[in-house]
Design an enzyme around this catalytic site. Sequence first.
Site, PDB file in Angstrom:
ATOM      1  N   GLU A  50     -30.209 -16.851  -0.690  1.00 45.90           N
ATOM      2  CA  GLU A  50     -29.959 -16.272   0.633  1.00 45.90           C
ATOM      3  C   GLU A  50     -29.549 -14.802   0.569  1.00 45.90           C
ATOM      4  O   GLU A  50     -29.781 -14.038   1.504  1.00 45.90           O
ATOM      5  CB  GLU A  50     -28.889 -17.063   1.389  1.00 45.90           C
ATOM      6  CG  GLU A  50     -29.354 -18.416   1.895  1.00 45.90           C
ATOM      7  CD  GLU A  50     -29.151 -19.526   0.881  1.00 45.90           C
ATOM      8  OE1 GLU A  50     -28.849 -19.223  -0.296  1.00 45.90           O
ATOM      9  OE2 GLU A  50     -29.299 -20.706   1.266  1.00 45.90           O
ATOM     10  N   PHE A 112     -19.216 -31.615   6.025  1.00 44.08           N
ATOM     11  CA  PHE A 112     -20.133 -31.233   4.955  1.00 44.08           C
ATOM     12  C   PHE A 112     -20.814 -29.909   5.309  1.00 44.08           C
ATOM     13  O   PHE A 112     -21.343 -29.743   6.396  1.00 44.08           O
ATOM     14  CB  PHE A 112     -21.183 -32.335   4.755  1.00 44.08           C
ATOM     15  CG  PHE A 112     -22.202 -31.992   3.714  1.00 44.08           C
ATOM     16  CD1 PHE A 112     -21.833 -31.805   2.390  1.00 44.08           C
ATOM     17  CD2 PHE A 112     -23.538 -31.817   4.055  1.00 44.08           C
ATOM     18  CE1 PHE A 112     -22.779 -31.468   1.430  1.00 44.08           C
ATOM     19  CE2 PHE A 112     -24.485 -31.480   3.096  1.00 44.08           C
ATOM     20  CZ  PHE A 112     -24.103 -31.305   1.775  1.00 44.08           C
ATOM     21  N   GLN A 113     -20.780 -28.991   4.376  1.00 48.39           N
ATOM     22  CA  GLN A 113     -21.374 -27.659   4.532  1.00 48.39           C
ATOM     23  C   GLN A 113     -20.815 -26.893   5.730  1.00 48.39           C
ATOM     24  O   GLN A 113     -21.517 -26.131   6.381  1.00 48.39           O
ATOM     25  CB  GLN A 113     -22.902 -27.745   4.591  1.00 48.39           C
ATOM     26  CG  GLN A 113     -23.453 -28.237   3.260  1.00 48.39           C
ATOM     27  CD  GLN A 113     -24.936 -28.025   3.102  1.00 48.39           C
ATOM     28  OE1 GLN A 113     -25.683 -28.066   4.062  1.00 48.39           O
ATOM     29  NE2 GLN A 113     -25.362 -27.811   1.862  1.00 48.39           N
ATOM     30  N   LYS A 162     -25.435 -27.000  15.014  1.00 44.38           N
ATOM     31  CA  LYS A 162     -26.674 -27.774  15.059  1.00 44.38           C
ATOM     32  C   LYS A 162     -26.901 -28.438  16.412  1.00 44.38           C
ATOM     33  O   LYS A 162     -28.028 -28.457  16.918  1.00 44.38           O
ATOM     34  CB  LYS A 162     -26.651 -28.836  13.957  1.00 44.38           C
ATOM     35  CG  LYS A 162     -27.971 -29.564  13.823  1.00 44.38           C
ATOM     36  CD  LYS A 162     -28.047 -30.413  12.571  1.00 44.38           C
ATOM     37  CE  LYS A 162     -29.452 -30.996  12.429  1.00 44.38           C
ATOM     38  NZ  LYS A 162     -29.562 -31.815  11.210  1.00 44.38           N
ATOM     39  N   MET A 475     -24.207   2.986 -16.375  1.00 45.36           N
ATOM     40  CA  MET A 475     -23.228   3.776 -15.626  1.00 45.36           C
ATOM     41  C   MET A 475     -21.817   3.446 -16.095  1.00 45.36           C
ATOM     42  O   MET A 475     -20.957   4.332 -16.179  1.00 45.36           O
ATOM     43  CB  MET A 475     -23.381   3.510 -14.125  1.00 45.36           C
ATOM     44  CG  MET A 475     -22.565   4.441 -13.256  1.00 45.36           C
ATOM     45  SD  MET A 475     -22.924   6.176 -13.596  1.00 45.36           S
ATOM     46  CE  MET A 475     -24.089   6.556 -12.298  1.00 45.36           C
TER      47      MET A 475
HETATM   48  C1  LIG Z   1     -22.671  -6.439  -7.959  1.00 43.28           C
HETATM   49  C2  LIG Z   1     -22.119  -5.317  -8.765  1.00 43.28           C
HETATM   50  N1  LIG Z   1     -21.335  -5.590  -9.837  1.00 43.28           N
HETATM   51  C3  LIG Z   1     -20.843  -4.575 -10.578  1.00 43.28           C
HETATM   52  C4  LIG Z   1     -21.106  -3.276 -10.272  1.00 43.28           C
HETATM   53  C5  LIG Z   1     -20.521  -2.135 -11.127  1.00 43.28           C
HETATM   54  N2  LIG Z   1     -21.608  -1.394 -11.755  1.00 43.28           N
HETATM   55  C6  LIG Z   1     -22.066  -0.229 -11.268  1.00 43.28           C
HETATM   56  S1  LIG Z   1     -23.332   0.407 -12.160  1.00 43.28           S
HETATM   57  C7  LIG Z   1     -23.274  -0.859 -13.263  1.00 43.28           C
HETATM   58  C8  LIG Z   1     -24.222  -0.915 -14.412  1.00 43.28           C
HETATM   59  C9  LIG Z   1     -25.625  -1.128 -13.988  1.00 43.28           C
HETATM   60  O1  LIG Z   1     -26.413  -1.394 -15.116  1.00 43.28           O
HETATM   61  P1  LIG Z   1     -27.975  -1.298 -15.054  1.00 43.28           P
HETATM   62  O2  LIG Z   1     -28.482  -2.044 -13.897  1.00 43.28           O
HETATM   63  O3  LIG Z   1     -28.534  -1.674 -16.372  1.00 43.28           O
HETATM   64  O4  LIG Z   1     -28.232   0.219 -14.738  1.00 43.28           O
HETATM   65  P2  LIG Z   1     -28.013   1.529 -15.655  1.00 43.28           P
HETATM   66  O5  LIG Z   1     -26.714   2.114 -15.238  1.00 43.28           O
HETATM   67  O6  LIG Z   1     -28.032   1.097 -17.068  1.00 43.28           O
HETATM   68  O7  LIG Z   1     -29.156   2.397 -15.268  1.00 43.28           O
HETATM   69  C10 LIG Z   1     -22.250  -1.739 -12.924  1.00 43.28           C
HETATM   70  C11 LIG Z   1     -21.903  -2.942 -13.702  1.00 43.28           C
HETATM   71  C12 LIG Z   1     -21.902  -3.054  -9.134  1.00 43.28           C
HETATM   72  N3  LIG Z   1     -22.191  -1.816  -8.707  1.00 43.28           N
HETATM   73  N4  LIG Z   1     -22.413  -4.087  -8.415  1.00 43.28           N
END
Ligand SMILES: Cc1ncc(C[n+]2csc(CCOP(=O)(O)OP(=O)(O)O)c2C)c(N)n1
Lengths: 566, 163
Positions: A50, A112-113, A162, A475
């Site tokens: 979803e 439920f749900q 529902k 990042m």
């Molecule tokens: C749902 C979620 N969890 C954690 C983060 C924190 N976060 C930001 S960038 C990143 C790394 C992303 O890795 P990747 O998709 O491999 O991209 P890259 O930076 O290597 O290009 C994380 C864990 C986030 N933005 N969103």
Amino acid sequence: MMISGAEIVIKCLQEEKVDCVFGYPGGSVLHIYDALFKQDLIKHVLVRHEQAAVHAADAYSRSSQRVGVALVTSGPGVTNTVTGIATAYMDSIPMVVLCGQVPTSYIGQDAFQECDTVGITRPCVKHNFLVKDVKDLALTIKKAFHIAATGRPGPVVVDIPKDVTAQMCEFEYPKTIQMRSYNPVVKGHLGQIKKAVQVLQEAKRPIIYAGGGVILSDAAEQLTRLAKKLDFPVTNTLMGLGAYPATDRQFVGMLGMHGTFEANNAMHYADVILAVGARFDDRVIGNPEHFGSEQRRIIHIDVDPSSISKRVKVDVPIVGNVADVLDEMLKLLDTGCKTDPEVADWWKQIDTWRGRNSLAYRQSNHIMPQYVVEKLYEVTAGEAFITSDVGQHQMFAAQYYKFDKPRRWINSGGLGTMGVGLPYGMGVLMANPGAPVACITGEGSIQMCIQEMSTCKQYELPVKIINLNNGMLGMVRQWQEMFYSKRYSQSYVSSLPDFVKLAEAYGHVGMRIEKPEDVVPALQKAFTEHKNDLVFMDFIIDPGANVFPMVAAGKGLTEMILAEEL
Amino acid sequence: MRHIISILIENEAGALSRVSGLFSARGYNIESLTVAPTEDESLSRMTILTVGSDDVVEQITKQLNKLVDVVKVVDLSEAAHVERELMMIKVRATGKDREEMKRMTDIFRGRIIDVTETTYVIELTGDSTKLDAFIAALDGGLILETVRTGVCGIGRGDRILKV
Ligand SMILES: Cc1ncc(C[n+]2csc(CCOP(=O)(O)OP(=O)(O)O)c2C)c(N)n1
Ligand SMILES: [Mg+2]
């Protein structure tokens, strides 16, 4: 004629000219799905989770001027949507999410749900409704679309028990709607607009700072005309990319944490800032005290009064729909526009900053991610819709793909949600069939909604997945390298799947690209020979590549860290 | 600064949680909150006592106005207004304290609304500082229980909050 609540839901959607709904069925929406089955005006896209339904509806909206719609069942169906709703909320995306609920007599019984949909979603929606009586259903849905799309847009949730979908009622869809509690401002205050036009003509070091509000209000054309008339430099926020043509001479690039040297300096040293549909957030202005250290006048146009003077004091506030306000400004300027001659010196200064070439990046034997984006831009002639996930790859996409048109850059700016990229691609393709769509992602992000490759197969959605695979949560790694003495705590992604085989397992085309010289041929192949296929392009990139310039958290806009090796 | 914010809001299920949720999500203070339907039953009137700088209070009123169910918002304390709060306080009233409690209640123009052999319930209305003063004037050891409604207020003269 009496029809059921479920049929009313479908009729309302048809009245709203909805041609596509993203969803997933379950117990409490079975009547609605049955009504959907009996008609063929609205197409339904069955996602695999979803969260993806909401992201897809969100991107449908971002890439068109229409309101995206998602349909999910009660309980887990709803809780799975929360990330998607919060993502849309942070970026002010108009969207309607229809949720099933347990029958009214069961509410509060831990049925439920059952979950408290209105309570769970309340902090991340523009508004939400629980429909307790079928007589209110059509009016509520009408209100939902109205609220979602007007004023500062946002997601609206309609929770439908529902039994309400089973009850019979006469159907009448209201043509117009009046709400005493909801009357968003459209036209700006003329006196303020006159003042703004005056201040602009007095500016010696002006900058136009434009954000996502320009795109939401479909005002890119007006903004461009205004900037041209004044011959002022323009910077866009991450959300505003495409609001002003990136290839134009007056464009100084994106500003903020990973903005260009010229954009950040121009923003900081400007004596007049015209902020349009932007909100001076922390990723844009850095440390507010540092930002406040310069004397300047700020004109701020925004449809949401609470965005004005929230983080930065504004001198000329103008509350109104961006397009309407810009129209008024243009009218005034058409009767005579005289800017200060000193602006020419400002342009010289800006060109000096530009000379620093802050987006130059180091060369490597490996594929550099920036290079992939540059080549993607060339191969697609700048015409593609680009969705992205969150991380370094997102910033590279924003910096190196030059967006000349609005609604082409689809990313999660406010919430920064990893996992949006692929479902965003689906939403874009449903709204823009046949358009070239690339999803720039990382091996971390893509795995957060990877199951949607199955949906793409079912509905033949040929997203080109550009996986900038550095084997790292890049990042996170960059911050750890720079601010945590290279203690790479949990930022290395081991045991990655073989993405080529994975794509093939889902019935798509997979490619692994490891050498710089293979980048262009692979891209060309993907966009010509495999035009109608989903292609998963796994680019094995230099794992050490970092995003520059960078304004570290808490630092001022001019305290940028620039690329090390040039 | 102390501000009294008055809100007219659609009298619908969940309206209160939208307002209180806004305050907690954005880290605003609620010192007290009162709510009840108005003479027009489709509307509720809420009074919130909050403390914050002018900037914060400006944000609070803007954010409240943004709530779809909110019809009108005013910062009552911006101009002339009257404010009242009601308190009921249960005290131990035996021996010589019985007379003393009665005397204090009269001085503060309160009323004793329940009497037992050992306790009084005193009703007192006024602005919040008056209620505070009354509590301070009593021997703390004799206070058994207090309940306060929180502040409600209304503008003076032509200052009218209505749809
Ligand atoms: C749902 C979620 N969890 C954690 C983060 C924190 N976060 C930001 S960038 C990143 C790394 C992303 O890795 P990747 O998709 O491999 O991209 P890259 O930076 O290597 O290009 C994380 C864990 C986030 N933005 N969103
Ligand atoms: Mg990565």
